[in-house]
Design a protein around this motif. Structure first.
Motif, short mmCIF file in Angstrom:
data_model
loop_
_atom_site.label_atom_id
_atom_site.label_comp_id
_atom_site.label_asym_id
_atom_site.label_seq_id
_atom_site.Cartn_x
_atom_site.Cartn_y
_atom_site.Cartn_z
N ILE A 18 0.84 -1.19 0.00
CA ILE A 18 0.00 0.00 0.00
C ILE A 18 0.88 1.24 0.00
N SER A 19 1.95 1.20 0.77
CA SER A 19 2.87 2.35 0.80
C SER A 19 3.45 2.62 -0.58
N LEU A 20 3.80 1.56 -1.30
CA LEU A 20 4.38 1.76 -2.63
C LEU A 20 3.34 2.26 -3.63
N GLU A 21 2.09 1.86 -3.47
CA GLU A 21 1.03 2.40 -4.32
C GLU A 21 0.89 3.90 -4.10
N VAL A 22 0.91 4.31 -2.83
CA VAL A 22 0.81 5.73 -2.52
C VAL A 22 2.06 6.46 -3.00
N TYR A 23 3.23 5.87 -2.77
CA TYR A 23 4.50 6.47 -3.20
C TYR A 23 4.51 6.72 -4.71
N GLU A 24 4.08 5.72 -5.46
CA GLU A 24 4.10 5.80 -6.92
C GLU A 24 3.23 6.95 -7.44
N ASN A 25 2.19 7.29 -6.72
CA ASN A 25 1.26 8.34 -7.16
C ASN A 25 1.41 9.64 -6.37
N ASN A 26 2.41 9.69 -5.51
CA ASN A 26 2.56 10.82 -4.60
C ASN A 26 2.74 12.16 -5.32
N ASN A 27 3.52 12.18 -6.38
CA ASN A 27 3.79 13.43 -7.09
C ASN A 27 2.75 13.74 -8.16
N LEU A 28 1.83 12.83 -8.35
CA LEU A 28 0.73 13.09 -9.27
C LEU A 28 -0.36 13.77 -8.46
N ASP A 29 -1.57 13.26 -8.52
CA ASP A 29 -2.65 13.84 -7.71
C ASP A 29 -2.99 12.92 -6.55
N GLY A 30 -1.98 12.17 -6.06
CA GLY A 30 -2.26 11.20 -5.01
C GLY A 30 -2.97 10.00 -5.58
N ILE A 31 -3.50 9.17 -4.70
CA ILE A 31 -4.21 7.96 -5.12
C ILE A 31 -5.43 7.78 -4.23
N SER A 32 -6.53 7.41 -4.84
CA SER A 32 -7.78 7.24 -4.10
C SER A 32 -7.87 5.84 -3.49
N PHE A 33 -8.75 5.72 -2.52
CA PHE A 33 -9.01 4.43 -1.89
C PHE A 33 -9.44 3.40 -2.93
N GLU A 34 -10.33 3.80 -3.83
CA GLU A 34 -10.83 2.87 -4.85
C GLU A 34 -9.72 2.37 -5.75
N THR A 35 -8.81 3.26 -6.12
CA THR A 35 -7.69 2.86 -6.98
C THR A 35 -6.75 1.92 -6.23
N ILE A 36 -6.50 2.22 -4.98
CA ILE A 36 -5.65 1.32 -4.18
C ILE A 36 -6.30 -0.06 -4.12
N CYS A 37 -7.58 -0.10 -3.84
CA CYS A 37 -8.29 -1.39 -3.74
C CYS A 37 -8.24 -2.16 -5.06
N SER A 38 -8.33 -1.46 -6.17
CA SER A 38 -8.29 -2.16 -7.45
C SER A 38 -6.87 -2.63 -7.80
N ASN A 39 -5.85 -1.96 -7.26
CA ASN A 39 -4.46 -2.33 -7.57
C ASN A 39 -3.89 -3.40 -6.63
N VAL A 40 -4.45 -3.50 -5.44
CA VAL A 40 -3.95 -4.47 -4.46
C VAL A 40 -4.78 -5.75 -4.60
N PRO A 41 -4.11 -6.88 -4.88
CA PRO A 41 -4.86 -8.14 -5.02
C PRO A 41 -5.64 -8.47 -3.75
N LYS A 42 -6.81 -9.03 -3.95
CA LYS A 42 -7.68 -9.38 -2.82
C LYS A 42 -7.02 -10.41 -1.90
N SER A 43 -6.11 -11.21 -2.45
CA SER A 43 -5.40 -12.20 -1.63
C SER A 43 -4.45 -11.53 -0.64
N ILE A 44 -4.07 -10.28 -0.90
CA ILE A 44 -3.17 -9.54 0.01
C ILE A 44 -3.97 -8.78 1.05
N GLY A 45 -5.10 -8.20 0.62
CA GLY A 45 -5.88 -7.44 1.59
C GLY A 45 -7.27 -7.12 1.10
N SER A 46 -8.23 -7.25 1.99
CA SER A 46 -9.61 -6.90 1.67
C SER A 46 -9.77 -5.38 1.73
N ARG A 47 -10.89 -4.89 1.26
CA ARG A 47 -11.17 -3.45 1.31
C ARG A 47 -11.12 -2.94 2.75
#
Length: 87
Positions: free
Chosen positions: A1-30
């Motif tokens: 999750i930290s790397l997802e936020v890091y990757e988008n930090n200099n853009l417009d950040g990252i939304s909860f929905e985008t994080i959830c769609s990028n993180v496999p469900k086997s790693i973490g639920s919503r």
């Protein structure tokens, strides 16, 4: 999750929905992702701000200190492998 936020930090950040769609469900639920995000905000690791594009969306960013911590770690790892110590 930290790397997802890091990757988008200099853009417009990252939304909860985008994080959830990028993180496999086997790693973490919503709910576990939301819990991690809330905990990171409480610990001043992440910041949450309203999106500039859509006022209904809140985006996550790294705090300056955590952003610097990750950048320093990346530089250290690059140096380690560039100097041939990672073989």
């Amino acid at each position: 999750i930290s790397l997802e936020v890091y990757e988008n930090n200099n853009l417009d950040g990252i939304s909860f929905e985008t994080i959830c769609s990028n993180v496999p469900k086997s790693i973490g639920s919503r709910s576990s992702i939301q819990s991690i995000l809330n905990d990171a905000i409480d610990r001043d690791i992440f910041l949450k701000h309203q999106s500039k594009k859509d006022k209904k969306i809140k985006n996550y960013y790294l705090s300056e200190s955590y952003f610097n911590l990750i950048n320093n770690w990346i530089k250290k790892e690059q140096s380690y492998f560039l100097n041939g110590k990672g073989e």
